[in-house]
Design an enzyme around this catalytic site. Sequence first.
Site, mmCIF file in Angstrom:
data_model
loop_
_atom_site.group_PDB
_atom_site.id
_atom_site.type_symbol
_atom_site.label_atom_id
_atom_site.label_comp_id
_atom_site.label_asym_id
_atom_site.label_seq_id
_atom_site.Cartn_x
_atom_site.Cartn_y
_atom_site.Cartn_z
ATOM 1 N N HIS A 158 0.856 -1.180 0.000
ATOM 2 C CA HIS A 158 0.000 0.000 0.000
ATOM 3 C C HIS A 158 0.888 1.224 0.000
ATOM 4 C CE1 HIS A 158 -3.197 2.759 1.085
ATOM 5 N NE2 HIS A 158 -4.038 1.803 0.762
ATOM 6 N N ASP A 214 -7.782 -5.426 0.435
ATOM 7 C CA ASP A 214 -8.285 -6.398 -0.539
ATOM 8 C C ASP A 214 -7.942 -7.838 -0.202
ATOM 9 O OD1 ASP A 214 -9.513 -4.570 -2.192
ATOM 10 O OD2 ASP A 214 -7.665 -4.105 -3.250
HETATM 11 N N1 ACO Z 1 4.047 -7.915 -3.946
HETATM 12 C C1 ACO Z 1 5.398 -7.960 -3.963
HETATM 13 N N2 ACO Z 1 6.182 -6.868 -3.861
HETATM 14 C C2 ACO Z 1 5.568 -5.690 -3.738
HETATM 15 C C3 ACO Z 1 4.156 -5.573 -3.702
HETATM 16 C C4 ACO Z 1 3.389 -6.738 -3.810
HETATM 17 N N3 ACO Z 1 2.070 -6.698 -3.796
HETATM 18 N N4 ACO Z 1 3.823 -4.275 -3.591
HETATM 19 C C5 ACO Z 1 4.966 -3.589 -3.547
HETATM 20 N N5 ACO Z 1 6.021 -4.432 -3.631
HETATM 21 C C6 ACO Z 1 7.451 -4.069 -3.631
HETATM 22 C C7 ACO Z 1 7.827 -3.498 -4.990
HETATM 23 O O1 ACO Z 1 8.276 -4.500 -5.887
HETATM 24 C C8 ACO Z 1 8.930 -2.523 -4.608
HETATM 25 O O2 ACO Z 1 10.092 -3.265 -4.331
HETATM 26 P P1 ACO Z 1 11.550 -2.665 -4.699
HETATM 27 O O3 ACO Z 1 11.649 -1.398 -3.908
HETATM 28 O O4 ACO Z 1 12.483 -3.742 -4.245
HETATM 29 O O5 ACO Z 1 11.522 -2.429 -6.171
HETATM 30 C C9 ACO Z 1 8.438 -1.952 -3.292
HETATM 31 O O6 ACO Z 1 7.631 -2.981 -2.707
HETATM 32 C C10 ACO Z 1 7.641 -0.668 -3.433
HETATM 33 O O7 ACO Z 1 6.559 -0.915 -4.321
HETATM 34 P P2 ACO Z 1 5.871 0.165 -5.269
HETATM 35 O O8 ACO Z 1 5.208 -0.535 -6.395
HETATM 36 O O9 ACO Z 1 6.834 1.253 -5.592
HETATM 37 O O10 ACO Z 1 4.777 0.771 -4.296
HETATM 38 P P3 ACO Z 1 3.578 1.700 -4.698
HETATM 39 O O11 ACO Z 1 3.287 2.507 -3.490
HETATM 40 O O12 ACO Z 1 3.849 2.445 -5.958
HETATM 41 O O13 ACO Z 1 2.409 0.675 -5.014
HETATM 42 C C11 ACO Z 1 0.561 -0.758 -4.787
HETATM 43 C C12 ACO Z 1 1.386 0.367 -4.131
HETATM 44 C C13 ACO Z 1 0.124 -0.335 -6.203
HETATM 45 C C14 ACO Z 1 -0.682 -0.973 -3.944
HETATM 46 C C15 ACO Z 1 1.446 -2.035 -4.843
HETATM 47 O O14 ACO Z 1 1.778 -2.447 -3.534
HETATM 48 C C16 ACO Z 1 0.738 -3.193 -5.577
HETATM 49 O O15 ACO Z 1 0.795 -3.261 -6.797
HETATM 50 N N6 ACO Z 1 0.064 -4.108 -4.809
HETATM 51 C C17 ACO Z 1 -0.654 -5.213 -5.429
HETATM 52 C C18 ACO Z 1 -2.015 -4.758 -5.939
HETATM 53 C C19 ACO Z 1 -2.973 -4.442 -4.814
HETATM 54 O O16 ACO Z 1 -3.141 -5.217 -3.876
HETATM 55 N N7 ACO Z 1 -3.656 -3.282 -4.931
HETATM 56 C C20 ACO Z 1 -4.657 -2.871 -3.945
HETATM 57 C C21 ACO Z 1 -4.142 -1.733 -3.125
HETATM 58 S S1 ACO Z 1 -5.317 -1.254 -1.900
HETATM 59 C C22 ACO Z 1 -6.482 -0.453 -2.797
HETATM 60 O O17 ACO Z 1 -6.238 0.179 -3.777
HETATM 61 C C23 ACO Z 1 -7.840 -0.571 -2.344
#
Ligand code: ACO
Length: 383
Positions: free
Chosen positions: A266, A320
């Site tokens: 998140h 979620d």
């Molecule tokens: N699984 C594995 N690794 C993850 C995940 C995940 N779900 N989410 C983030 N990371 C890792 C990234 O790979 C990144 O690693 P790195 O720094 O080694 O490259 C680090 O954590 C930061 O991730 P970002 O993508 O930069 O974080 P951002 O804040 O942009 O994204 C998001 C947040 C979009 C929610 C992301 O965590 C994601 O895609 N999660 C999966 C989809 C999801 O569950 N969405 C629902 C969110 S809640 C909502 O909207 C109601």
Amino acid sequence: MENNTEPKIPYVPGLAGVPAAESKVCDIDGQRGILFYRGYAIEELAEKSTFEETSYMLLNGQLPQKNQLDQFSHDLVHHRRLKYKLIDLMKTLPESGHPMDALMAAVGALGMFYPHINIMNSEERYGATVRLISKLPTIVAAWARMRRGDRDVLPNDKLSHAANFLYMLNEQEPDSTHARIFDQCLILHAEHQMNASTFSARVTGSSLADSYAVVASAVGTLSGPLHGGANEDVLDMLAEIGTVENVVPWLDKAMASKRKIPGFGHREYKVKDPRAKILQRLAEQLFARYGSTPLYDIAVKLESVMEERVGGKGIYPNVDFYSGLVYQKLGIPTDLFTPIFAMARVSGWLSHWLEQLENNRIFRPNQIYVGSAPRNYAALDRR
Ligand code: ACO
């Protein structure tokens, strides 16, 4: 070329951490996993409030007096029905289409039935707000039924917002446990500060578009797999994993291919999302009473292995992760999970819309131009 519009503020991808508004609606402490709607803790609202009361509070800033809640609940009941022309329009949509697209189309069309609202008039704004919160469940339930050839079920005025949705979906009154748990799910999803769909709602509202356009654009933004769409993906993933023994090998492969694990991570929370904690308890409550599912054991194992591997990066279950397990146990089809999210979040979107209008300035951010320098147009035969 001199760039007169070069921003003084550095570019921040995804506007991460950049304030887009001053808001009184919702506050999050992502380091400590704390969430407040207008100063009220989410745990207390989920335990003590109803979706109707929470919506009133979000829209108006404080909890209602009894007469105010009675009036608001009455108005929500009164506006539940859909015009038959809207039902006819929905019948023309392809039944294989995603319910979020059907919802977006129906909400957009809804504005055509109630055109020219004067959004500067507080009574007209109130009418449009109530109508949207009230009709979204009717649209979602009607679409779920008509796409499989069943007739839509008229709302039952005696039932609460949550119970009436389950009734319209199944043509059967839910028992009180199901209705209350679903009500709590709606409370948990009603608002969440400046997320992508709320930002989208505020941007659309800032052009003085009406509330129907505001909600239609927010529904579109919520539909993506990085936002609301993740709740569907979680159940698909748990089914794909299949067994508790397969969690580790499955995760090894998923992480090796840099796959993002749905339901984790998140932008704001660096600990377990407080809503995920409550939803997990609701899932356990349902499973204790009506029987568990092997998917829950897989989810618990996945959460613990993910904590070992990426907990250090602040990646924990988000809202979620457990909601789909609750909805599945309530007998709701997987592709309705995100429309249900929208049915709840509409109260938050509209609270932000009202706040945006109080002190509006159209959103018009800047950009950093990285394209071609000025060049001459070449005729087709000279390129
Ligand atoms: N699984 C594995 N690794 C993850 C995940 C995940 N779900 N989410 C983030 N990371 C890792 C990234 O790979 C990144 O690693 P790195 O720094 O080694 O490259 C680090 O954590 C930061 O991730 P970002 O993508 O930069 O974080 P951002 O804040 O942009 O994204 C998001 C947040 C979009 C929610 C992301 O965590 C994601 O895609 N999660 C999966 C989809 C999801 O569950 N969405 C629902 C969110 S809640 C909502 O909207 C109601």
